[in-house]
Write a protein that holds these residues in place. Sequence first.
Motif, PDB file in Angstrom:
ATOM      1  N   UNK A   1       0.832  -1.197   0.000  1.00 55.36           N
ATOM      2  CA  UNK A   1       0.000   0.000   0.000  1.00 55.36           C
ATOM      3  C   UNK A   1       0.873   1.256   0.000  1.00 55.36           C
ATOM      4  N   UNK A   2       1.898   1.265   0.843  1.00 56.09           N
ATOM      5  CA  UNK A   2       2.801   2.419   0.908  1.00 56.09           C
ATOM      6  C   UNK A   2       3.488   2.660  -0.433  1.00 56.09           C
ATOM      7  N   UNK A   3       3.941   1.577  -1.059  1.00 48.54           N
ATOM      8  CA  UNK A   3       4.623   1.685  -2.357  1.00 48.54           C
ATOM      9  C   UNK A   3       3.669   2.204  -3.434  1.00 48.54           C
ATOM     10  N   UNK A   4       2.452   1.642  -3.468  1.00 50.44           N
ATOM     11  CA  UNK A   4       1.486   2.029  -4.500  1.00 50.44           C
ATOM     12  C   UNK A   4       1.030   3.478  -4.334  1.00 50.44           C
ATOM     13  N   UNK A   5       0.776   3.896  -3.092  1.00 50.14           N
ATOM     14  CA  UNK A   5       0.339   5.269  -2.856  1.00 50.14           C
ATOM     15  C   UNK A   5       1.458   6.265  -3.179  1.00 50.14           C
ATOM     16  N   UNK A   6       2.681   5.893  -2.856  1.00 55.37           N
ATOM     17  CA  UNK A   6       3.814   6.756  -3.195  1.00 55.37           C
ATOM     18  C   UNK A   6       3.943   6.878  -4.705  1.00 55.37           C
ATOM     19  N   UNK A   7       3.770   5.770  -5.392  1.00 54.34           N
ATOM     20  CA  UNK A   7       3.837   5.779  -6.859  1.00 54.34           C
ATOM     21  C   UNK A   7       2.751   6.669  -7.440  1.00 54.34           C
ATOM     22  N   UNK A   8       1.533   6.515  -6.950  1.00 51.16           N
ATOM     23  CA  UNK A   8       0.422   7.328  -7.451  1.00 51.16           C
ATOM     24  C   UNK A   8       0.655   8.810  -7.190  1.00 51.16           C
ATOM     25  N   UNK A   9       1.205   9.108  -6.021  1.00 54.98           N
ATOM     26  CA  UNK A   9       1.462  10.500  -5.680  1.00 54.98           C
ATOM     27  C   UNK A   9       2.482  11.112  -6.634  1.00 54.98           C
ATOM     28  N   UNK A  10       3.532  10.381  -6.898  1.00 52.30           N
ATOM     29  CA  UNK A  10       4.565  10.874  -7.810  1.00 52.30           C
ATOM     30  C   UNK A  10       4.007  11.064  -9.222  1.00 52.30           C
ATOM     31  N   UNK A  11       3.002  10.287  -9.558  1.00 52.34           N
ATOM     32  CA  UNK A  11       2.371  10.419 -10.878  1.00 52.34           C
ATOM     33  C   UNK A  11       1.212  11.410 -10.840  1.00 52.34           C
ATOM     34  N   UNK A  12       1.049  12.081  -9.689  1.00 49.06           N
ATOM     35  CA  UNK A  12       0.014  13.114  -9.520  1.00 49.06           C
ATOM     36  C   UNK A  12      -1.401  12.556  -9.693  1.00 49.06           C
ATOM     37  N   UNK A  13      -1.584  11.306  -9.294  1.00 50.84           N
ATOM     38  CA  UNK A  13      -2.915  10.709  -9.393  1.00 50.84           C
ATOM     39  C   UNK A  13      -3.772  11.014  -8.171  1.00 50.84           C
ATOM     40  N   UNK A  14      -3.119  11.445  -7.083  1.00 51.25           N
ATOM     41  CA  UNK A  14      -3.865  11.807  -5.887  1.00 51.25           C
ATOM     42  C   UNK A  14      -4.054  13.305  -5.845  1.00 51.25           C
ATOM     43  N   UNK A  15      -5.166  13.734  -5.313  1.00 44.64           N
ATOM     44  CA  UNK A  15      -5.417  15.163  -5.162  1.00 44.64           C
ATOM     45  C   UNK A  15      -4.464  15.734  -4.110  1.00 44.64           C
ATOM     46  N   UNK A  16      -3.962  16.935  -4.290  1.00 49.18           N
ATOM     47  CA  UNK A  16      -3.006  17.521  -3.345  1.00 49.18           C
ATOM     48  C   UNK A  16      -3.500  17.567  -1.910  1.00 49.18           C
ATOM     49  N   UNK A  17      -4.802  17.773  -1.701  1.00 53.69           N
ATOM     50  CA  UNK A  17      -5.293  17.917  -0.334  1.00 53.69           C
ATOM     51  C   UNK A  17      -5.460  16.589   0.385  1.00 53.69           C
ATOM     52  N   UNK A  18      -5.095  15.482  -0.271  1.00 56.33           N
ATOM     53  CA  UNK A  18      -5.243  14.188   0.392  1.00 56.33           C
ATOM     54  C   UNK A  18      -3.926  13.671   0.942  1.00 56.33           C
ATOM     55  N   UNK A  19      -2.867  14.470   0.858  1.00 50.65           N
ATOM     56  CA  UNK A  19      -1.586  14.039   1.380  1.00 50.65           C
ATOM     57  C   UNK A  19      -0.785  15.227   1.866  1.00 50.65           C
ATOM     58  N   UNK A  20       0.284  14.927   2.558  1.00 48.48           N
ATOM     59  CA  UNK A  20       1.112  15.963   3.134  1.00 48.48           C
ATOM     60  C   UNK A  20       2.516  15.776   2.589  1.00 48.48           C
ATOM     61  N   UNK A  21       3.032  16.781   1.894  1.00 50.17           N
ATOM     62  CA  UNK A  21       4.329  16.662   1.263  1.00 50.17           C
ATOM     63  C   UNK A  21       5.275  17.710   1.845  1.00 50.17           C
TER      64      UNK A  21
END
Length: 201
Positions: A164-184
């Motif tokens: 899950x951590x790997x997949x979510x990190x991958x999606x984030x790097x590909x900008x598939x997650x909305x900015x307000x759903x994570x903390x960078x």
Amino acid sequence: MEDYKYLFKVVLIGNAGVGKTCLVRRFTQGLFPPGQGATIGVDFMIKTVEVNGEKVKLQIWDTAGQERFRSITQSYYRSANALILVYDICCQTSFESLPQWLHEIETYASSKVLTYLVGNKSDQITKREIPTNVGQQFSERYEMKYLETSAKEADNVEKLFMDIAVELTKQTKEHELRPNSLEIFNKGETTSISTVSCCKI
């Protein structure tokens, strides 16, 4: 400020008694709590892992499976980055309840949420009621990732959360997650922050 790059919210759902709390405790503390009581409302634990050299914090929310807590737990779906839907491979009833849980996911969760179907208690071979292929077929039908785990024996527990951590990190790097759903955190500055209630109910 703690040194981590991504923060993801992972929520476990499913019937009472399927082993959600045991999965969380096994992953975060390395413990299998015997005689674990039912979760009251919602509880959470945090663990930081490393993905490709970057620190990723997982905020893992353990929700009660009882119907009387459903109105409380449903509010936690909305901001979840990943949902883990757990059933007990030794309990036909918990498997038959999956469509109801899927309806809740469709109703309350983001359409982009990462969803895993987990058949827990795989160590109970002689008590198994749900064959592996049945669980796999169900997950494929509803486009979920599938894994069988044993919190007692620690089988696939680390793999579940790390995947899950790997997949979510991958999606984030590909900008598939909305900015307000994570903390960078970038060069010590917060570029976006998700506000999450961290109280134990």
